[in-house]
Enzyme design. Structure first.
Site, PDB file in Angstrom:
ATOM      1  N   ASP A  51       0.934  -1.082   0.020  1.00  0.00           N
ATOM      2  CA  ASP A  51       0.069   0.237  -0.013  1.00  0.00           C
ATOM      3  C   ASP A  51       0.729   1.134   0.166  1.00  0.00           C
ATOM      4  OD1 ASP A  51      -1.648   2.334   0.689  1.00  0.00           O
ATOM      5  OD2 ASP A  51      -2.699   1.072   2.286  1.00  0.00           O
ATOM      6  N   TYR A 139       7.937 -17.528  -7.406  1.00  0.00           N
ATOM      7  CA  TYR A 139       8.751 -16.860  -6.367  1.00  0.00           C
ATOM      8  C   TYR A 139      10.087 -16.402  -6.616  1.00  0.00           C
ATOM      9  CZ  TYR A 139      11.113 -16.959  -1.717  1.00  0.00           C
ATOM     10  OH  TYR A 139      11.821 -16.670  -0.525  1.00  0.00           O
TER      11      TYR A 139
HETATM   12  C1  15L Z   1      13.633 -19.288   0.517  1.00  0.00           C
HETATM   13  O1  15L Z   1      13.839 -18.567  -0.403  1.00  0.00           O
HETATM   14  C2  15L Z   1      12.197 -19.649   1.034  1.00  0.00           C
HETATM   15  O2  15L Z   1      11.670 -18.555   1.528  1.00  0.00           O
HETATM   16  C3  15L Z   1      12.456 -20.736   2.096  1.00  0.00           C
HETATM   17  O3  15L Z   1      10.873 -21.015   2.291  1.00  0.00           O
HETATM   18  C4  15L Z   1      13.294 -22.098   1.769  1.00  0.00           C
HETATM   19  O4  15L Z   1      12.656 -22.428   0.631  1.00  0.00           O
HETATM   20  C5  15L Z   1      14.481 -21.327   1.401  1.00  0.00           C
HETATM   21  O5  15L Z   1      14.509 -20.375   0.495  1.00  0.00           O
HETATM   22  C6  15L Z   1      15.499 -22.643   0.933  1.00  0.00           C
HETATM   23  O6  15L Z   1      15.753 -22.586  -0.212  1.00  0.00           O
HETATM   24  O7  15L Z   1      15.964 -23.389   1.805  1.00  0.00           O
END
Ligand code: 15L
Length: 273
Positions: A51, A139
């Site tokens: 926001d 992600y």
């Molecule tokens: C990350 O970026 C994630 O937020 C976390 O949940 C894990 O998956 C971590 O990487 C990882 O690669 O162990």
């Protein structure tokens, strides 16, 4: 020195806020969640940093009590989601903060990127910060896009940005992959503090892991900023290796993104009715 930490109620946020306070920083916390018990910083803002108006109001309020020196942007969904959700969580939030930083002359940001920005890179040699982006999920795409946005603001304005591709932030390693990807709590604080105090980093990408004997990522770029990790996942190797190697361990060792590379994470970009 004053710093605003987003995601301050989260797992990394609570550790980083406490660590920065211990190092003498005046810490303001921001999160969609309420102020957690034990927060030792000063002001708290229960705000969604997607926001932009709310973020701008936070900067204005903070400025009333003196200049803000830096932002530590940890807020985001730490897992896979649909593309629009990811873009809001990683890119829109970063944009709102960067706009507020430019408007209020705040010149330093630490950004919690992720190893998943390069997660699809096959495991072979030590991966450095020169490898091309190779996300393993939406992600990871969000992290790559947020890094690009930081680069744009560094090039356009008087902003320095350090994006740390964090490995596995945990109290201690739990799997074979973690022996390579672990970031300890104390090293996370060391990394953020170094990123906020390094002279003129410009735009820098570093890997956020401890000094793991079996590291998959090169720590050189972080060390150049003064990040000297002290912990090593190897101290936990004997316990972890007592368990027989599983199929999951083998799959997780194929690409640096580990489980995020597997088909379990495949999904359409958009949720359609
Ligand atoms: C990350 O970026 C994630 O937020 C976390 O949940 C894990 O998956 C971590 O990487 C990882 O690669 O162990």
């Amino acid at each position: 020195m004053r710093v605003l930490v987003t995601g301050a109620a989260g797992s990394i946020g609570t550790v980083v806020c406490a660590g920065l306070v211990d190092r003498g920083w005046q810490v303001a916390g921001l999160d969609v969640a309420a102020e957690p018990e034990g927060f030792t910083g000063g002001a708290w803002f229960t705000v969604d940093c997607a926001d932009a108006d709310a973020v701008a109001a936070v900067f204005t309020e903070l400025e009333d009590s003196g200049p803000l020196d830096a932002v530590v942007h940890l807020a985001s969904i730490p897992d896979e989601a649909s593309l629009p959700v990811i873009l809001e969580s990683h890119v829109v939030t970063t944009g709102a903060l960067l706009d507020a930083m430019v408007a209020h002359s705040v010149s330093r940001i630490f950004y919690a990127s992720s190893n998943h920005a390069v997660g699809r890179t096959p495991r072979s040699d030590l991966v450095d910060t020169e490898v091309p982006p190779r996300p393993d999920t939406f992600y990871g795409v969000g992290k790559v896009a947020a890094e690009a946005l930081l680069r744009l603001y560094v090039d356009r304005y008087s902003v320095d940005a350090v994006a740390a591709r964090i490995g596995s932030f945990l109290p201690q390693p739990e799997t074979r992959r973690h022996l390579s990807t672990w970031l300890s709590h104390d090293d996370a604080v060391r990394m953020v503090h170094a990123s906020l105090t390094a002279p003129d980093p410009g735009f820098a990408v570093i890997y956020g892991i401890s000094a793991n004997t079996r590291a998959w990522w090169d720590l050189e770029a972080g060390r150049a900023l003064g990040y000297e990790p002290q912990d090593d996942a190897e101290s936990f190797a004997a316990t972890i290796e007592r368990r027989p190697e599983s199929e999951d361990d083998r799959v997780e060792a194929a690409h640096v993104g580990g489980p995020f590379v597997t088909e379990t994470y495949y999904r359409p970009a958009l949720d359609r009715a």
